[in-house]
Design a protein around this motif. Structure first.
Motif, PDB file in Angstrom:
ATOM      1  N   ALA A  31       0.807  -1.222   0.000  1.00 31.69           N
ATOM      2  CA  ALA A  31       0.000   0.000   0.000  1.00 31.69           C
ATOM      3  C   ALA A  31       0.834   1.264   0.000  1.00 31.69           C
ATOM      4  CB  ALA A  31      -0.937  -0.005   1.203  1.00 31.69           C
ATOM      5  N   GLY A  32       2.166   1.127   0.182  1.00 30.62           N
ATOM      6  CA  GLY A  32       3.016   2.304   0.139  1.00 30.62           C
ATOM      7  C   GLY A  32       3.819   2.575   1.384  1.00 30.62           C
ATOM      8  N   ALA A  36       1.509   5.140   2.920  1.00 33.49           N
ATOM      9  CA  ALA A  36       0.239   4.491   2.585  1.00 33.49           C
ATOM     10  C   ALA A  36      -0.948   5.274   3.149  1.00 33.49           C
ATOM     11  CB  ALA A  36       0.221   3.067   3.126  1.00 33.49           C
ATOM     12  N   LYS A  37      -2.071   5.156   2.452  1.00 34.70           N
ATOM     13  CA  LYS A  37      -3.358   5.634   2.951  1.00 34.70           C
ATOM     14  C   LYS A  37      -4.290   4.425   3.006  1.00 34.70           C
ATOM     15  CE  LYS A  37      -2.957  10.329   1.112  1.00 34.70           C
ATOM     16  NZ  LYS A  37      -3.603  11.378   0.269  1.00 34.70           N
ATOM     17  N   GLU A  89      -9.312   7.826  -2.513  1.00 33.26           N
ATOM     18  CA  GLU A  89      -8.036   8.393  -2.093  1.00 33.26           C
ATOM     19  C   GLU A  89      -7.116   7.372  -1.433  1.00 33.26           C
ATOM     20  OE1 GLU A  89      -9.139  11.656   0.396  1.00 33.26           O
ATOM     21  OE2 GLU A  89      -9.637  12.976  -1.305  1.00 33.26           O
ATOM     22  N   THR A  91      -4.689   4.019  -0.829  1.00 35.61           N
ATOM     23  CA  THR A  91      -3.713   3.189  -1.550  1.00 35.61           C
ATOM     24  C   THR A  91      -3.851   1.716  -1.162  1.00 35.61           C
ATOM     25  OG1 THR A  91      -2.014   3.523   0.147  1.00 35.61           O
ATOM     26  CG2 THR A  91      -2.079   5.099  -1.676  1.00 35.61           C
ATOM     27  N   VAL A 124      -4.856  -0.043  -6.680  1.00 35.62           N
ATOM     28  CA  VAL A 124      -4.953  -0.061  -5.218  1.00 35.62           C
ATOM     29  C   VAL A 124      -5.006  -1.507  -4.738  1.00 35.62           C
ATOM     30  CG1 VAL A 124      -6.436   0.542  -3.257  1.00 35.62           C
ATOM     31  CG2 VAL A 124      -6.110   2.169  -5.125  1.00 35.62           C
TER      32      VAL A 124
END
Length: 267
Positions: A31-32, A36-37, A89, A91, A124
């Motif tokens: 997710a980052g 991440a979000k 919005e 991730t 995503v």
């Protein structure tokens, strides 16, 4: 298999939340990581607030600053523009366990459902554990006898979220003895792959239709595509099932499977 469009992390339930947290860490990475979000969706849970708080704390402990719990408790909630924007919005989206029918009955065909589909297609990562895992497929198992040999009528199925097509997923697999009901599902439509995921184990499915096993236990894949015979259309309830020349693969951590060609990757 033609319809893999994004990244899925499908967890067999009871993932480690106290030690290495291998599966949850993998989700955060996909997710980052720190950027991440993450959106937690406790839609399936009997106590969504408590479950949402648990995963919120877990992901923050793993270094994610931006974590939001999105509670959808009615179909009205699933028409919320705020909820749609929250997903758009994100991730990474994480579905918790509970009752998979709550997911599909509350989200199916709503703007939030469409937002999830768009998010998935845009890259995503969508994750689900236990009931959240079962709901990923186009047809999901919603109940059935876990102690029986393969028989007619031992499982109940319903439409799922259709993020992962041409498969049927069962979770808590070895721990609850669910091989019989997975074989029964495959016998009814040998074109689909049956995927049984043990506890503290997950499959990572990417947009190229590659499957990788992550976790401490195993994944069982039942492939009936080249089966030569089944008596499923001739049976009355509780009669024993016959299926011949079906293939079963058992894959532990690190092993991969080519979903398009229906075979393990050995190199």
């Amino acid at each position: 298999m033609e319809k893999i469009e994004g990244n899925l992390l499908i967890i067999g339930g009871a993932e480690d939340k106290e030690k290495d947290c291998t599966i949850l860490r993998e989700f955060v990475k996909l997710a980052g990581s720190g950027e991440a979000k993450i959106v937690i969706m406790p839609t399936a849970a009997d106590q969504p607030e408590a479950v949402g708080k648990l995963y919120n704390s877990l992901f923050k402990d793993l270094g994610v600053r931006d974590v939001e719990v999105l509670k959808i408790e009615s179909r009205y909630d699933a028409f919320s523009k705020v909820a749609q924007k929250t997903i758009e919005e994100a991730t990474g989206v994480f579905f918790t366990g509970g009752d998979q029918l709550k997911i599909t009955s509350l989200l199916g065909g709503t703007p939030v459902d469409f937002s999830l589909q768009r998010a998935y297609k845009s890259g995503v990562v969508i994750a689900g554990t236990s009931a959240g895992a079962a709901a990923m497929s186009a047809t999901m198992i919603i109940g059935g006898n876990s102690d029986s040999s393969p028989q007619m009528g031992i499982l109940n199925m319903a439409p799922g979220m259709a993020l992962f097509n041409q498969v049927v997923i069962d979770q808590h697999f070895a721990q609850r003895g669910r091989l019989g009901r997975l074989i029964s599902a495959v016998a009814q439509n040998p074109y689909i792959l049956g995927i049984g995921i043990d506890e503290d184990t997950a499959i990572l499915v990417d947009a190229q239709a590659n499957l990788k096993v992550i976790g401490s236990q195993t994944v069982t894949i039942v492939d009936g595509y080249n089966s030569s015979y089944t008596n499923v259309s001739e049976l009355r309830p509780k009669q024993a099932l016959a299926i011949t020349d079906a293939v079963v693969h058992i894959l532990p951590n690190g092993y991969r499977f080519d979903l398009k060609n229906r075979k393990p990757v050995t190199d």
